[in-house]
Design a protein around this motif. Structure first.
Motif, PDB file in Angstrom:
ATOM      1  N   LYS A  28       0.819  -1.215   0.000  1.00 15.36           N
ATOM      2  CA  LYS A  28       0.000   0.000   0.000  1.00 15.36           C
ATOM      3  C   LYS A  28       0.846   1.255   0.000  1.00 15.36           C
ATOM      4  O   LYS A  28       0.482   2.264  -0.594  1.00 15.36           O
ATOM      5  N   GLN A  29       1.959   1.151   0.709  1.00 16.01           N
ATOM      6  CA  GLN A  29       2.850   2.308   0.728  1.00 16.01           C
ATOM      7  C   GLN A  29       3.470   2.568  -0.636  1.00 16.01           C
ATOM      8  O   GLN A  29       3.540   3.698  -1.102  1.00 16.01           O
ATOM      9  N   LEU A  30       3.918   1.495  -1.255  1.00 17.73           N
ATOM     10  CA  LEU A  30       4.596   1.636  -2.536  1.00 17.73           C
ATOM     11  C   LEU A  30       3.637   1.937  -3.687  1.00 17.73           C
ATOM     12  O   LEU A  30       3.943   2.716  -4.576  1.00 17.73           O
ATOM     13  N   PHE A  31       2.507   1.273  -3.647  1.00 25.81           N
ATOM     14  CA  PHE A  31       1.531   1.442  -4.724  1.00 25.81           C
ATOM     15  C   PHE A  31       0.187   1.836  -4.138  1.00 25.81           C
ATOM     16  O   PHE A  31      -0.691   0.995  -3.977  1.00 25.81           O
ATOM     17  N   PRO A  32       0.028   3.090  -3.795  1.00 25.08           N
ATOM     18  CA  PRO A  32      -1.220   3.506  -3.164  1.00 25.08           C
ATOM     19  C   PRO A  32      -2.361   3.483  -4.177  1.00 25.08           C
ATOM     20  O   PRO A  32      -2.130   3.304  -5.368  1.00 25.08           O
ATOM     21  N   ASP A  33      -3.558   3.628  -3.698  1.00 25.25           N
ATOM     22  CA  ASP A  33      -4.736   3.792  -4.553  1.00 25.25           C
ATOM     23  C   ASP A  33      -5.148   2.560  -5.350  1.00 25.25           C
ATOM     24  O   ASP A  33      -5.858   2.688  -6.336  1.00 25.25           O
ATOM     25  N   LEU A  34      -4.707   1.398  -4.945  1.00 20.11           N
ATOM     26  CA  LEU A  34      -5.245   0.205  -5.618  1.00 20.11           C
ATOM     27  C   LEU A  34      -6.387  -0.350  -4.769  1.00 20.11           C
ATOM     28  O   LEU A  34      -6.523  -0.025  -3.588  1.00 20.11           O
ATOM     29  N   GLU A  35      -7.181  -1.203  -5.364  1.00 17.77           N
ATOM     30  CA  GLU A  35      -8.299  -1.769  -4.618  1.00 17.77           C
ATOM     31  C   GLU A  35      -7.833  -2.851  -3.637  1.00 17.77           C
ATOM     32  O   GLU A  35      -6.844  -3.535  -3.888  1.00 17.77           O
ATOM     33  N   MET A  39       5.301  -4.428 -19.226  1.00 17.49           N
ATOM     34  CA  MET A  39       3.844  -4.554 -19.335  1.00 17.49           C
ATOM     35  C   MET A  39       3.406  -4.716 -20.761  1.00 17.49           C
ATOM     36  O   MET A  39       2.687  -5.632 -21.114  1.00 17.49           O
ATOM     37  N   VAL A  40       3.848  -3.779 -21.553  1.00 16.25           N
ATOM     38  CA  VAL A  40       3.404  -3.758 -22.918  1.00 16.25           C
ATOM     39  C   VAL A  40       3.936  -4.947 -23.703  1.00 16.25           C
ATOM     40  O   VAL A  40       3.241  -5.529 -24.532  1.00 16.25           O
ATOM     41  N   ASP A  81      -3.713  -9.118 -17.869  1.00 17.96           N
ATOM     42  CA  ASP A  81      -4.913  -8.965 -18.697  1.00 17.96           C
ATOM     43  C   ASP A  81      -6.175  -8.989 -17.859  1.00 17.96           C
ATOM     44  O   ASP A  81      -7.067  -8.166 -17.998  1.00 17.96           O
ATOM     45  N   GLN A  82      -6.210  -9.990 -17.022  1.00 19.26           N
ATOM     46  CA  GLN A  82      -7.377 -10.239 -16.199  1.00 19.26           C
ATOM     47  C   GLN A  82      -7.697  -9.024 -15.319  1.00 19.26           C
ATOM     48  O   GLN A  82      -8.816  -8.532 -15.283  1.00 19.26           O
ATOM     49  N   TRP A  83      -6.681  -8.551 -14.628  1.00 22.37           N
ATOM     50  CA  TRP A  83      -6.872  -7.422 -13.709  1.00 22.37           C
ATOM     51  C   TRP A  83      -7.267  -6.151 -14.438  1.00 22.37           C
ATOM     52  O   TRP A  83      -7.929  -5.290 -13.900  1.00 22.37           O
ATOM     53  N   MET A  84      -6.820  -6.074 -15.661  1.00 20.15           N
ATOM     54  CA  MET A  84      -7.071  -4.878 -16.447  1.00 20.15           C
ATOM     55  C   MET A  84      -8.571  -4.610 -16.563  1.00 20.15           C
ATOM     56  O   MET A  84      -9.008  -3.470 -16.481  1.00 20.15           O
ATOM     57  N   SER A  85      -9.334  -5.651 -16.768  1.00 25.14           N
ATOM     58  CA  SER A  85     -10.775  -5.428 -16.887  1.00 25.14           C
ATOM     59  C   SER A  85     -11.464  -5.535 -15.528  1.00 25.14           C
ATOM     60  O   SER A  85     -12.518  -4.974 -15.312  1.00 25.14           O
ATOM     61  N   LYS A  86     -10.835  -6.232 -14.613  1.00 26.23           N
ATOM     62  CA  LYS A  86     -11.463  -6.479 -13.311  1.00 26.23           C
ATOM     63  C   LYS A  86     -11.275  -5.312 -12.346  1.00 26.23           C
ATOM     64  O   LYS A  86     -12.184  -4.973 -11.594  1.00 26.23           O
ATOM     65  N   TYR A  87     -10.122  -4.711 -12.364  1.00 30.05           N
ATOM     66  CA  TYR A  87      -9.820  -3.641 -11.406  1.00 30.05           C
ATOM     67  C   TYR A  87      -9.533  -2.324 -12.109  1.00 30.05           C
ATOM     68  O   TYR A  87      -8.534  -2.174 -12.792  1.00 30.05           O
ATOM     69  N   LYS A  88     -10.394  -1.413 -11.910  1.00 32.44           N
ATOM     70  CA  LYS A  88     -10.203  -0.102 -12.526  1.00 32.44           C
ATOM     71  C   LYS A  88      -8.893   0.539 -12.059  1.00 32.44           C
ATOM     72  O   LYS A  88      -8.214   1.227 -12.813  1.00 32.44           O
ATOM     73  N   TRP A 135      -6.169  -0.878 -11.366  1.00 30.19           N
ATOM     74  CA  TRP A 135      -5.026  -1.462 -12.066  1.00 30.19           C
ATOM     75  C   TRP A 135      -4.859  -0.814 -13.432  1.00 30.19           C
ATOM     76  O   TRP A 135      -3.759  -0.437 -13.837  1.00 30.19           O
ATOM     77  N   TYR A 136      -5.960  -0.667 -14.098  1.00 28.31           N
ATOM     78  CA  TYR A 136      -5.944  -0.003 -15.394  1.00 28.31           C
ATOM     79  C   TYR A 136      -5.376   1.416 -15.265  1.00 28.31           C
ATOM     80  O   TYR A 136      -4.512   1.838 -16.031  1.00 28.31           O
ATOM     81  N   GLN A 137      -5.838   2.111 -14.223  1.00 27.31           N
ATOM     82  CA  GLN A 137      -5.314   3.461 -13.989  1.00 27.31           C
ATOM     83  C   GLN A 137      -3.808   3.441 -13.734  1.00 27.31           C
ATOM     84  O   GLN A 137      -3.066   4.271 -14.227  1.00 27.31           O
ATOM     85  N   PHE A 138      -3.414   2.472 -12.952  1.00 27.32           N
ATOM     86  CA  PHE A 138      -1.996   2.362 -12.610  1.00 27.32           C
ATOM     87  C   PHE A 138      -1.136   2.126 -13.857  1.00 27.32           C
ATOM     88  O   PHE A 138      -0.108   2.770 -14.050  1.00 27.32           O
TER      89      PHE A 138
END
Lengths: 212, 212
Positions: B9-16, B83-84, B113-120, B122-125
DNA sequence: ATGTCTGTGTGACTTATATCACGGTTGCTG
DNA sequence: CAGCAACCGTGATATAAGTCACACAGACAT
């Protein structure tokens, strides 16, 4: 110009059926004339742009307004920067100019997000777009970091020929600007290439002869 | 080193919340030593990498193996390229080396791929990551396209100081390699900067003094 | 045809950067 | 301690690229 589904399918293959419909429904067609600026540095971006027709040139600008050419976008491509900027409501870092008359489809940024989770093909398209632009940028870096002016000029001309055909309507000064060099240098290098039969120089244009 | 949720959480804030759990569950921790190569040019990429600790340096390589420094990645960042590339099962275009001992979390590409559609989030990140890397690349282009060696050296040193502190353990040859220049040139420029009290030169290290 | 504008050719020169050839220093290792 | 390797300083020189100055040629309008 109008867009129909077949049209879109040709330019952007591999998207889902429903997505084509959405694009047609929500995309806003914009026509721009050759030489028009599509995107200014510092401009806030409110939509993602898909190129339907024509050729767009992307530049990086320095403090004094000198324009350094980075890459082309042509029909069937998306302005990745507009995507990424749009997603964060941020401003443009580059300058985009239409080289020919062009038609672009503006997708309001709301849909961008929505489609990302709804359509896997859209996500794939965006990622692929990104990767390709990233690669272009890396190639540009290679050119300026590792190559000398004559190699960069050759590389530049080849890119132009690829997009615009063998007969380039361009001035020496124009090339110099794109490469952030000076007219005299370009003129002399072109002369050498002409001597090697790579091209012929005309007033206001260059004819590319070299094959490979 | 292990990862727990607070850590993440500290390193990557704002994830679900759920996403943190998934990351912990599926991520594979890898420890690398200072100097190790994380990613070779041409290597196929099978996972996305998140940097948990340490500092990683990204290079572009030319035909003869010369390495041109493009940017740093530090803790809390992701290798956008991985990623890409991962998304398309493609190979790396860059070289990544650990500058310090480092810990990275490898996410097998399926989850990407999976998280990309499942977690907004993650997509933002991912999108944000991209944008930031893209910007770095553009800054790099600015530097080599518009600036002279002394400005580039200053820019380079500032970046290093930002990441590594005022006392840089680095040789003149090392800098020359990163900037694709030669040792003598760098030595002379450093001399000038020392005369201006921007820094002091020691054997194997440079101390940065300049404020602003 | 006259002038004017833009594009091009070319020599002379300046400057930044790279390269070469040293010699000196530090510090490690046998 | 001798010897070696890596690092650094510095002058001489080479080269690529940028700049300056000017001449000329084609296009176009008056």
């Amino acid at each position: 110009m109008t867009v129909d589904k077949n049209n879109l399918k040709q330019l952007f293959p591999d998207l889902e059926e429903d997505l084509y419909n959405e694009i047609i429904k929500h995309g806003i067609i914009k026509e721009v004339k050759a030489g028009d600026t599509l995107l200014k540095v510092g401009q806030t971006i409110r939509s993602t742009m898909l190129i339907l027709d024509g050729l767009v040139k992307l530049y990086r600008e320095d403090d004094e307004g000198k324009e350094f050419f980075i890459y082309h976008l042509d029909a069937g491509q998306a302005c990745s920067l507009s995507m990424v900027c749009a997603a964060k409501h941020e401003t443009s870092e580059v300058l985009a100019k239409a080289l020919t008359n062009a038609t672009v489809l503006a997708i309001p940024l709301g849909y961008m997000d929505q489609w990302m989770s709804k359509y896997k093909s859209w996500y794939q398209f965006v990622i692929t777009s990104y990767r390709n632009r990233f690669e272009e940028l890396l190639k540009t870096i290679d050119a300026i970091a590792f190559k000398s002016m004559d190699e960069r000029l050759e590389f530049y001309l080849k890119k132009q020929v690829e997009k615009l055909g063998n007969n380039l309507k361009i001035t020496h000064q124009g090339i110099a600007n794109d490469l952030n060099s000076s007219r005299e240098v370009i003129s002399r290098l072109l002369k050498k290439m002409e001597a090697k039969n790579w091209l012929t120089i005309h007033r206001n244009s260059i004819e590319w002869l070299k094959k490979d």
